[in-house]
Write an enzyme that holds these catalytic residues in place. Structure first.
Site, mmCIF file in Angstrom:
data_model
loop_
_atom_site.group_PDB
_atom_site.id
_atom_site.type_symbol
_atom_site.label_atom_id
_atom_site.label_comp_id
_atom_site.label_asym_id
_atom_site.label_seq_id
_atom_site.Cartn_x
_atom_site.Cartn_y
_atom_site.Cartn_z
ATOM 1 N N LYS A 52 -17.699 2.105 1.167
ATOM 2 C CA LYS A 52 -16.882 2.337 2.357
ATOM 3 C C LYS A 52 -17.390 3.504 3.209
ATOM 4 O O LYS A 52 -17.233 3.487 4.429
ATOM 5 C CB LYS A 52 -15.425 2.599 1.955
ATOM 6 C CG LYS A 52 -14.700 1.374 1.403
ATOM 7 C CD LYS A 52 -13.245 1.721 1.067
ATOM 8 C CE LYS A 52 -12.633 0.792 0.036
ATOM 9 N NZ LYS A 52 -12.225 -0.497 0.531
ATOM 10 N N LYS B 79 -9.627 7.480 -0.817
ATOM 11 C CA LYS B 79 -10.096 6.131 -1.160
ATOM 12 C C LYS B 79 -11.403 6.199 -1.921
ATOM 13 O O LYS B 79 -12.302 6.951 -1.541
ATOM 14 C CB LYS B 79 -10.416 5.339 0.115
ATOM 15 C CG LYS B 79 -9.265 4.660 0.778
ATOM 16 C CD LYS B 79 -9.802 3.762 1.893
ATOM 17 C CE LYS B 79 -8.672 3.319 2.789
ATOM 18 N NZ LYS B 79 -9.168 2.483 3.891
ATOM 19 N N GLY C 142 -9.482 -4.075 -3.835
ATOM 20 C CA GLY C 142 -8.238 -4.478 -4.484
ATOM 21 C C GLY C 142 -7.246 -3.334 -4.627
ATOM 22 O O GLY C 142 -6.403 -3.342 -5.515
ATOM 23 N N GLY C 143 -7.335 -2.349 -3.721
ATOM 24 C CA GLY C 143 -6.365 -1.256 -3.731
ATOM 25 C C GLY C 143 -6.595 -0.226 -4.839
ATOM 26 O O GLY C 143 -5.826 0.721 -4.985
ATOM 27 N N HIS D 241 -1.955 -4.163 8.941
ATOM 28 C CA HIS D 241 -3.290 -4.603 8.546
ATOM 29 C C HIS D 241 -3.604 -5.863 9.350
ATOM 30 O O HIS D 241 -2.966 -6.894 9.164
ATOM 31 C CB HIS D 241 -3.307 -4.887 7.034
ATOM 32 C CG HIS D 241 -4.589 -5.498 6.535
ATOM 33 N ND1 HIS D 241 -5.368 -4.915 5.574
ATOM 34 C CD2 HIS D 241 -5.221 -6.653 6.859
ATOM 35 C CE1 HIS D 241 -6.429 -5.675 5.330
ATOM 36 N NE2 HIS D 241 -6.354 -6.747 6.095
ATOM 37 N N HIS E 162 -0.803 -2.316 -1.762
ATOM 38 C CA HIS E 162 -2.062 -2.575 -1.055
ATOM 39 C C HIS E 162 -2.642 -3.950 -1.349
ATOM 40 O O HIS E 162 -3.802 -4.211 -1.054
ATOM 41 C CB HIS E 162 -3.098 -1.484 -1.353
ATOM 42 C CG HIS E 162 -2.573 -0.098 -1.124
ATOM 43 N ND1 HIS E 162 -2.109 0.314 0.110
ATOM 44 C CD2 HIS E 162 -2.411 0.946 -1.962
ATOM 45 C CE1 HIS E 162 -1.683 1.566 0.010
ATOM 46 N NE2 HIS E 162 -1.848 1.966 -1.235
ATOM 47 N N ARG F 89 -17.633 -12.010 2.421
ATOM 48 C CA ARG F 89 -17.425 -13.265 1.666
ATOM 49 C C ARG F 89 -16.310 -14.039 2.335
ATOM 50 O O ARG F 89 -15.691 -13.559 3.293
ATOM 51 C CB ARG F 89 -17.016 -12.934 0.240
ATOM 52 C CG ARG F 89 -15.771 -12.042 0.253
ATOM 53 C CD ARG F 89 -15.223 -11.751 -1.104
ATOM 54 N NE ARG F 89 -14.417 -10.534 -1.133
ATOM 55 C CZ ARG F 89 -13.130 -10.462 -0.796
ATOM 56 N NH1 ARG F 89 -12.476 -11.532 -0.399
ATOM 57 N NH2 ARG F 89 -12.487 -9.314 -0.830
#
Ligand code: ADP
Ligand code: ADP
Ligand code: MG
Length: 652
Positions: free
Chosen positions: A116, A158, A164-165, A208, A234, A296
């Site tokens: 990220k 993060k 997946g949170g 989101h 999330h 993906r």
């Protein structure tokens, strides 16, 4: 176009990919673990190759074994689905080194978006707005805490390798920062083998909104947005397209940013650019920021397919086989509104605890698209995520689509495991959601109301009582048993529902109608013309019974445990001399003879009643004094069938 492809996945997404391949005349090869030998995706495929043990590390994550399976089976390309190896650039390199095509982006594009922090830096360069924060290399706790102070609280920690949170922590104030940092790093190390984190401004009232993109390796188009704000911890729960309240300006700005992001990495295939949006004051073109790219096909891709009419898997196969983009941006339009709900085997009142079980009953409404990797009789195993199906609806307007969603969920009949269906249907009728007033905190704010276990009303209990007695054919069973012709007027039945015992007395009331007495209330119940009728009113209930597990699918679905009359009779008769019929029925067999010595638990006779055979057991050790019933005899409830000698008589 390819002749044959291998699908390196399982469950609904493997089946979904095969649907499109089959439609296109492309042969399919499935791979499966020991746990999946009888799975739907194996049954659907033209060929299926065993790749190892049930743990993902021993099968679906074994890139080398999967590539060998593709070579051995003559497949030319590998579709990775989502999860497992889908975002693993080393796997892509290995696939290509073996002379096969990876149906997806290049290893380079995946690497660029994989972490990220690097992705955010790259997006800044491409003039895509990113969430303000720190995504540098310095991982010194003091430095990170200083960065958080500079950004201003609340902040989000993060994991740079996150997904997946996992490895994510919301920090409200500086005093909580160090503890949160430690736990985020620990979780990230365990889950991803990489403890590095970034710090982001926590966007207030966040929505989101993500953009579906599709590239040919050079140019990209977008297939509009999906709103995935309904989340729990999330994780997405219900997704929709388009986003409620979307304006043409906002869509143009977000679409252009998404296309810039995809083109910046020469993206090829289907991908998703996730944005966090400040929803505190409507949608504003200066109020959205890049969060991450998923390189993906996404779980929620069907809602984009519904509104654009594009089959994204077909596009994936066409572009991977060398075709250009099937449509240009101007050829893509939005028609109507779509929702997707993710149906899982999970115990909602117990904090959404993942569940397992055999799906003794599975029936979906025809009104919805169902993407599922399981069939009735299949098992939700503990090895993989407990998804049962995705339910997708599409209608001309949001309000009609939402009504369809709620109705479809109320006609989703699953027995054999607990599910989140009731939670989803309550959510689909939630006031703010209905208004389109969504943000990522909506579910958490209303969790109490949404996660109540549905309690059956007296009408549903009455239907359950009649079903439990087997007096009515279940809608999916053969018609009326002849039993009803001679049975006495009143039957007693006990059910357990949420730890409450329900004792019902059911009386034959004229032709085919039953009077159910629950103590405080009474209802008449009838099954006819393919439906249940309660108090002369046709209702939408369906029932399924499997052993002593009984479900009434009505409203949100109610589960009952049928108390076996023998369980009670055994207790009552324990130590007694008489073996009596626990209910009216037909004596099918008698195994006892006068003078015979029997041990507690020996089977002395079989009674056929309620369409089932019941064994009558000796309640204690003893000697048979007399046999009072003969085979083929019909007996009333309570009739004495076998008498044992008195204990002192036997001792004498
Ligand atoms: P995200 O939450 O990252 O935006 P999705 O909602 O598409 O992405 O999916 C969540 C994640 O859960 C996926 O990235 C994938 O790793 C994992 N996942 C979900 N279902 C499966 C499955 N059937 N097999 C393997 N992994 C899965
Ligand atoms: P993952 O890789 O786990 O999917 P994301 O970065 O996509 O992680 O974030 C997952 C979810 O966390 C988002 O869908 C959103 O609900 C929430 N979230 C992420 N970043 C922010 C932020 N800066 N402010 C508020 N919420 C956020
Ligand atoms: Mg995400």
């Amino acid at each position: 176009m390819f002749n044959k492809i291998l699908i390196a996945n399982r469950g609904e997404i493997a089946c979904r990919v095969m649907e499109s391949a089959r439609k296109m005349g492309v042969k399919t090869v499935a791979v499966y673990s020991d746990a999946d030998a009888h799975a739907k995706h194996v049954a659907m495929a033209d060929m299926a190759v065993h790749i190892g043990g049930p743990a993902p590390a021993d099968s679906y994550l074994r890139g080398d074994v999967i590539i060998q399976a593709a070579l051995d089976s003559g497949a030319q390309a590998i579709h990775p689905g989502y999860g497992f190896l889908s975002e693993n650039p080393d796997f892509v390199d290995a696939v290509e080194a073996a002379g096969l095509v990876f149906i997806g982006p290049s290893a380079d594009a995946i690497r660029k978006m994989g972490l990220k922090d690097a992705a955010k830096a790259l997006m800044e360069e491409a003039k895509v707005p990113v969430v303000p924060g720190y995504h540098g290399k310095n991982q010194d706790p003091e430095h990170l805490s200083g960065a958080a102070d500079a950004i201003g609280y609340p902040v989000l920690i993060k994991a740079v390798a996150g997904g997946g949170g996992k490895g994510m922590r919301l920090v409200e104030k500086p005093s909580e920062f160090m503890d949160a940092l430690k736990s985020a790093q620990g979780e990230a190390q365990t889950a991803f083998g990489n403890p590095d984190v970034l710090i982001e401004k926590y966007i207030q009232q966040p929505r989101h909104i993500e953009l579906q993109v599709f590239g040919d390796g050079e140019k990209a188009v977008h297939l509009f947005e999906r709103d995935c704000s309904l989340q729990r911890r999330h994780q997405k729960v219900i997704e929709e397209a388009p986003a409620p309240g979307m304006t043409p300006e906002m869509r143009a700005a977000m679409g252009a940013a998404a296309v810039r992001a995809a083109e910046a990495i020469n993206y090829k295939g289907a991908g998703t650019i996730e944005f966090i949006v400040d929803g505190s004051d409507g949608l504003r073109t200066d109020g959205f920021w890049f969060m991450e790219m998923n390189t993906r096909l996404q779980v929620e891709h069907p809602v984009s397919e519904a509104i654009t009419g594009v089959d994204l898997v077909e596009w994936q196969l066409r572009v991977a086989s060398g075709e250009g983009l099937p449509k240009s941006q101007d050829e893509l339009t939005i028609t109507g509104h779509a929702f997707e709900a993710r149906i899982y085997a999970e115990d909602v009142p117990k904090g959404f605890l993942p569940a397992t079980g055999t799906l003794s009953h599975l029936d979906f409404p025809d009104s919805a698209r169902i993407d599922s990797g399981v069939r009735a009789g299949d098992t939700i195993s503990p090895w993989y995520d407990p998804m049962i199906a995705k339910l997708i609806v599409h209608a001309p307007t949001r309000s009609i689509a939402l009504k369809q969603l709620e109705t479809a969920l109320r006609h989703t009949d699953v027995a054999g495991t607990v599910t989140n269906v009731s939670f989803l249907s309550l959510l689909s009728a939630q006031e703010d959601f209905v208004k389109g007033d969504v943000d990522t905190g909506l579910i958490a704010r209303h969790i109490e109301d949404l996660s109540v276990a549905p309690v059956a009303c007296s009408k549903a209990r009455s239907v359950a009582a009649v079903t439990a007695l087997g007096l009515m054919p279940a809608p999916d069973r053969a018609p009326a048993p002849s039993l009803v012709l001679w049975t006495p007027l009143t039957h007693a039945v006990s059910l357990v529902h949420h730890e409450e015992q329900i004792d019902a007395r059911v009386t034959v009331n004229g032709t085919g109608e039953y009077l159910v007495d629950l103590g405080e209330v009474q209802h008449t119940v009838r099954f006819g013309e393919g439906a249940w009728w309660v108090d002369q009113t046709k209702v939408q209930a369906r029932t399924a019974r499997h052993g002593d597990d009984l479900t009434v699918f009505w409203g949100n679905g109610y589960r009952f445990h049928v108390v076996d009359p023998l369980e009670r009779e055994d207790e009552a008769a324990a130590g007694g001399n008489l073996i009596a019929a626990p209910m009216p029925g037909l004596v099918k067999a008698v195994f006892a003879k006068a003078g015979q010595t029997v041990a507690q638990g020996d089977r002395l006779a079989i009674l056929e009643a309620m369409k089932m055979e019941h064994s009558l057991l000796a309640a204690r050790d003893g000697v048979v004094a007399e046999v009072l019933a003969s085979e083929g005899q019909q007996v009333e409830e309570g009739a004495a069938l076998i008498r044992l000698e008195d204990e002192d008589e036997a001792a004498a």
